[in-house]
Scaffold this active site. Structure first.
Site, PDB file in Angstrom:
ATOM      1  N   ILE A 173      15.032 -77.870 -41.058  1.00  0.00           N
ATOM      2  CA  ILE A 173      14.377 -79.071 -40.517  1.00  0.00           C
ATOM      3  C   ILE A 173      12.887 -78.794 -40.295  1.00  0.00           C
ATOM      4  O   ILE A 173      12.027 -79.617 -40.635  1.00  0.00           O
ATOM      5  CB  ILE A 173      15.051 -79.520 -39.196  1.00  0.00           C
ATOM      6  CG1 ILE A 173      16.526 -79.883 -39.439  1.00  0.00           C
ATOM      7  CG2 ILE A 173      14.303 -80.714 -38.588  1.00  0.00           C
ATOM      8  CD1 ILE A 173      17.307 -80.241 -38.169  1.00  0.00           C
ATOM      9  N   ASP A 231       9.598 -63.784 -32.312  1.00  0.00           N
ATOM     10  CA  ASP A 231      10.919 -64.194 -31.822  1.00  0.00           C
ATOM     11  C   ASP A 231      10.759 -64.919 -30.489  1.00  0.00           C
ATOM     12  O   ASP A 231      10.113 -64.402 -29.573  1.00  0.00           O
ATOM     13  CB  ASP A 231      11.788 -62.929 -31.649  1.00  0.00           C
ATOM     14  CG  ASP A 231      13.255 -63.271 -31.499  1.00  0.00           C
ATOM     15  OD1 ASP A 231      13.597 -64.080 -30.608  1.00  0.00           O
ATOM     16  OD2 ASP A 231      14.054 -62.736 -32.281  1.00  0.00           O
ATOM     17  N   ALA A 264      16.244 -72.096 -33.395  1.00  0.00           N
ATOM     18  CA  ALA A 264      17.551 -72.149 -32.731  1.00  0.00           C
ATOM     19  C   ALA A 264      18.594 -71.378 -33.519  1.00  0.00           C
ATOM     20  O   ALA A 264      18.413 -71.096 -34.711  1.00  0.00           O
ATOM     21  CB  ALA A 264      18.019 -73.614 -32.604  1.00  0.00           C
ATOM     22  N   TYR A 321      27.901 -73.882 -29.036  1.00  0.00           N
ATOM     23  CA  TYR A 321      26.671 -74.452 -29.596  1.00  0.00           C
ATOM     24  C   TYR A 321      26.279 -75.721 -28.830  1.00  0.00           C
ATOM     25  O   TYR A 321      25.116 -75.902 -28.454  1.00  0.00           O
ATOM     26  CB  TYR A 321      26.876 -74.751 -31.088  1.00  0.00           C
ATOM     27  CG  TYR A 321      25.769 -75.550 -31.714  1.00  0.00           C
ATOM     28  CD1 TYR A 321      24.555 -74.944 -32.055  1.00  0.00           C
ATOM     29  CD2 TYR A 321      25.916 -76.905 -31.968  1.00  0.00           C
ATOM     30  CE1 TYR A 321      23.532 -75.681 -32.627  1.00  0.00           C
ATOM     31  CE2 TYR A 321      24.903 -77.653 -32.541  1.00  0.00           C
ATOM     32  CZ  TYR A 321      23.710 -77.030 -32.864  1.00  0.00           C
ATOM     33  OH  TYR A 321      22.698 -77.770 -33.426  1.00  0.00           O
ATOM     34  N   LYS A 336      22.914 -76.104 -26.466  1.00  0.00           N
ATOM     35  CA  LYS A 336      21.955 -77.189 -26.747  1.00  0.00           C
ATOM     36  C   LYS A 336      21.814 -78.099 -25.525  1.00  0.00           C
ATOM     37  O   LYS A 336      20.720 -78.592 -25.230  1.00  0.00           O
ATOM     38  CB  LYS A 336      22.410 -77.980 -27.970  1.00  0.00           C
ATOM     39  CG  LYS A 336      22.075 -77.286 -29.286  1.00  0.00           C
ATOM     40  CD  LYS A 336      20.590 -77.404 -29.516  1.00  0.00           C
ATOM     41  CE  LYS A 336      20.090 -76.601 -30.682  1.00  0.00           C
ATOM     42  NZ  LYS A 336      18.652 -76.750 -30.890  1.00  0.00           N
ATOM     43  N   GLY A 352      40.178 -77.905 -31.387  1.00  0.00           N
ATOM     44  CA  GLY A 352      39.420 -78.741 -30.450  1.00  0.00           C
ATOM     45  C   GLY A 352      38.117 -79.299 -30.966  1.00  0.00           C
ATOM     46  O   GLY A 352      37.199 -79.558 -30.194  1.00  0.00           O
TER      47      GLY A 352
HETATM   48  N1  GDD Z   1      31.805 -76.368 -41.781  1.00  0.00           N
HETATM   49  C1  GDD Z   1      32.627 -77.050 -42.571  1.00  0.00           C
HETATM   50  N2  GDD Z   1      33.060 -78.237 -42.163  1.00  0.00           N
HETATM   51  C2  GDD Z   1      33.885 -78.957 -42.938  1.00  0.00           C
HETATM   52  C3  GDD Z   1      34.324 -78.477 -44.168  1.00  0.00           C
HETATM   53  N3  GDD Z   1      35.131 -79.404 -44.674  1.00  0.00           N
HETATM   54  C4  GDD Z   1      35.184 -80.390 -43.802  1.00  0.00           C
HETATM   55  N4  GDD Z   1      34.447 -80.129 -42.739  1.00  0.00           N
HETATM   56  C5  GDD Z   1      34.306 -80.994 -41.570  1.00  0.00           C
HETATM   57  O1  GDD Z   1      33.064 -81.680 -41.658  1.00  0.00           O
HETATM   58  C6  GDD Z   1      32.639 -82.062 -40.349  1.00  0.00           C
HETATM   59  C7  GDD Z   1      31.201 -81.715 -40.215  1.00  0.00           C
HETATM   60  O2  GDD Z   1      31.047 -80.323 -40.155  1.00  0.00           O
HETATM   61  P1  GDD Z   1      29.588 -79.651 -40.185  1.00  0.00           P
HETATM   62  O3  GDD Z   1      28.753 -80.340 -41.191  1.00  0.00           O
HETATM   63  O4  GDD Z   1      29.746 -78.179 -40.328  1.00  0.00           O
HETATM   64  O5  GDD Z   1      28.926 -80.012 -38.799  1.00  0.00           O
HETATM   65  P2  GDD Z   1      29.528 -80.267 -37.316  1.00  0.00           P
HETATM   66  O6  GDD Z   1      30.349 -79.119 -36.891  1.00  0.00           O
HETATM   67  O7  GDD Z   1      30.007 -81.646 -37.187  1.00  0.00           O
HETATM   68  O8  GDD Z   1      28.116 -80.276 -36.637  1.00  0.00           O
HETATM   69  C8  GDD Z   1      27.782 -79.775 -35.440  1.00  0.00           C
HETATM   70  O9  GDD Z   1      27.161 -78.564 -35.660  1.00  0.00           O
HETATM   71  C9  GDD Z   1      26.009 -78.613 -36.472  1.00  0.00           C
HETATM   72  C10 GDD Z   1      25.466 -77.234 -36.560  1.00  0.00           C
HETATM   73  O10 GDD Z   1      26.464 -76.335 -36.977  1.00  0.00           O
HETATM   74  C11 GDD Z   1      24.978 -79.544 -35.857  1.00  0.00           C
HETATM   75  O11 GDD Z   1      23.873 -79.654 -36.720  1.00  0.00           O
HETATM   76  C12 GDD Z   1      25.556 -80.901 -35.621  1.00  0.00           C
HETATM   77  O12 GDD Z   1      24.643 -81.672 -34.871  1.00  0.00           O
HETATM   78  C13 GDD Z   1      26.827 -80.776 -34.845  1.00  0.00           C
HETATM   79  O13 GDD Z   1      26.538 -80.366 -33.570  1.00  0.00           O
HETATM   80  C14 GDD Z   1      33.581 -81.359 -39.386  1.00  0.00           C
HETATM   81  O14 GDD Z   1      34.550 -82.280 -38.963  1.00  0.00           O
HETATM   82  C15 GDD Z   1      34.244 -80.290 -40.225  1.00  0.00           C
HETATM   83  O15 GDD Z   1      35.545 -79.970 -39.796  1.00  0.00           O
HETATM   84  C16 GDD Z   1      33.859 -77.204 -44.619  1.00  0.00           C
HETATM   85  O16 GDD Z   1      34.183 -76.703 -45.699  1.00  0.00           O
HETATM   86  N5  GDD Z   1      33.040 -76.525 -43.772  1.00  0.00           N
END
Ligand code: GDD
Length: 350
Positions: A30, A76, A99, A167, A171, A293
């Site tokens: 970003i 850092d 972050a 996380y 935040k 969860g």
């Molecule tokens: N990571 C991941 N997620 C997957 C996958 N397949 C499906 N998902 C699903 O896709 C959704 C989005 O996952 P992510 O894009 O990894 O993000 P998030 O966990 O929703 O995001 C949170 O963390 C991010 C940083 O890690 C943040 O940027 C975001 O704001 C939020 O807090 C989740 O429901 C996750 O279970 C995969 O192969 N990998």
């Protein structure tokens, strides 16, 4: 716990013309888009990054726009020396994006996550308060809200903060620290609650589902969908996020503000969109969620951003994914490795 959603610590005499802006994490996904956007708007910009996940190549656009080696500080945020640039350079605005941004890493290593996101953020804010910084623009994420009941979606900024993983907790701590520094030291701030940001230069490894799917399909691998793929998120393209941050830098602090699309998009729909945009017709593999969860559904109410910052997203999801696929193909072809970046790289390492 509720936090104020109205303007915080607003200095009526605040100068809204282009200014000196320090971007922590400016070489990251970003941050690098924010740096380029701020330079386009005429600000004098410096980058502070420890290059743990940030990359000099990410700054190619900014280098073409005039960023020099003197504008990139390697440091850092967890150390006194790291934040020394704030005392020395005396920026008007600090955009704090450095972050631990990987939610799965937060689950595996909560102490590391807290070290960077809690202690590092407090260290940056303390330096800002002591050196007369006029405005801090901070990055929080929708994870601070945790699991929001369906009837409260899209979620407003005054919804209780109730994170469900390290996380989100770290935040949320940053948001609370900002609130305290705002009240106690008059630090004006805008704390941006981002949706799931996607776009070029995102390299999560195990998070950032759009990039994971684009990389899988362009790399000839099968994409993975956790659970049944009906869970939803609020996806927002990084160019819209960069614009929101840049606009906030030229505005007095508005407190917490959501930056998202306002839409709930399911992971199955994400996959279909990526498949269509890439032209690679492959079926995804469904796997059980590796962590318990997880938040099921998320969407952000963006009325406050529209009303107070005059910001609204410009890119729809389909268009944003098409751009992400196009940029990933260019990246694969190596066209972003520009010679000015090599010069900057040499200046920093020699
Ligand atoms: N990571 C991941 N997620 C997957 C996958 N397949 C499906 N998902 C699903 O896709 C959704 C989005 O996952 P992510 O894009 O990894 O993000 P998030 O966990 O929703 O995001 C949170 O963390 C991010 C940083 O890690 C943040 O940027 C975001 O704001 C939020 O807090 C989740 O429901 C996750 O279970 C995969 O192969 N990998």
């Amino acid at each position: 716990m509720d936090l104020p959603v109205t303007a915080v610590g607003v200095d009526p005499a605040i100068d809204l013309t282009p200014r000196r802006v320090l971007v922590t994490g400016g070489a990251g996904f970003i941050g690098s888009h924010v740096v380029a956007r701020l330079m386009l708007m005429g600000s004098q910009v410096r980058v502070l990054d420890n290059f743990s996940t940030g990359r000099l190549e990410n700054l190619a656009d900014a280098v073409c726009g005039g960023l020099t080696d003197a504008d990139v500080v390697s440091g850092d945020i967890r150390t006194p020396e790291g934040v020394e640039v704030i005392h020395q350079w005396q920026p008007d605005v600090v955009v704090h994006l450095a972050a631990q941004a990987n939610a799965p890493v937060g689950r595996r290593s909560p102490l590391y996550d807290a070290d960077v996101n809690v202690f590092g953020t407090a260290n940056v804010l303390d330096a800002c308060a002591r050196s007369g910084v006029r405005l801090v623009v901070n990055a929080a994420g929708s994870a601070i809200f945790g699991s929001v009941p369906a009837h409260d979606l899209p979620v407003r900024e005054d919804h209780p903060i109730a994170p469900v993983d390290p996380y989100g907790i770290s935040k949320a701590a940053g948001v609370h620290y900002l609130d305290w520094y705002g009240r106690q030291h008059g630090l004006s701030y805008t704390s941006m609650v981002f949706g799931n940001v996607y776009g070029s230069r995102q390299e999560g490894g195990d998070y950032g589902v759009v990039s994971l799917m684009v990389d899988a399909l362009l790399g000839g691998r099968q994409a993975v969908i956790y659970d049944d793929g009906t869970q939803t998120r609020d996806f927002i393209h990084v160019s819209d996020v960069a614009e929101a941050v840049a606009v906030a830098c030229h505005h007095s602090g508005v407190g917490m503000v959501n930056i998202g699309s306002g839409q709930r998009t399911s992971i199955n729909d994400v996959y279909d969109t990526v498949r269509e945009a890439s032209g690679v017709d492959n079926t995804a593999r469904y796997e059980p969620l590796p962590w318990p969860g997880e938040v099921r559904n998320m969407a952000l109410d963006t009325r406050k951003a529209r009303e107070l910052l005059g910001w609204r997203p410009k890119l729809g999801f389909t268009e944003g994914v098409r751009m992400t696929v196009r940029d990933a193909r260019r990246w694969q072809a190596g066209s972003r490795i520009l010679s000015p970046v090599r010069a900057l790289d040499q200046a920093l390492t020699h």
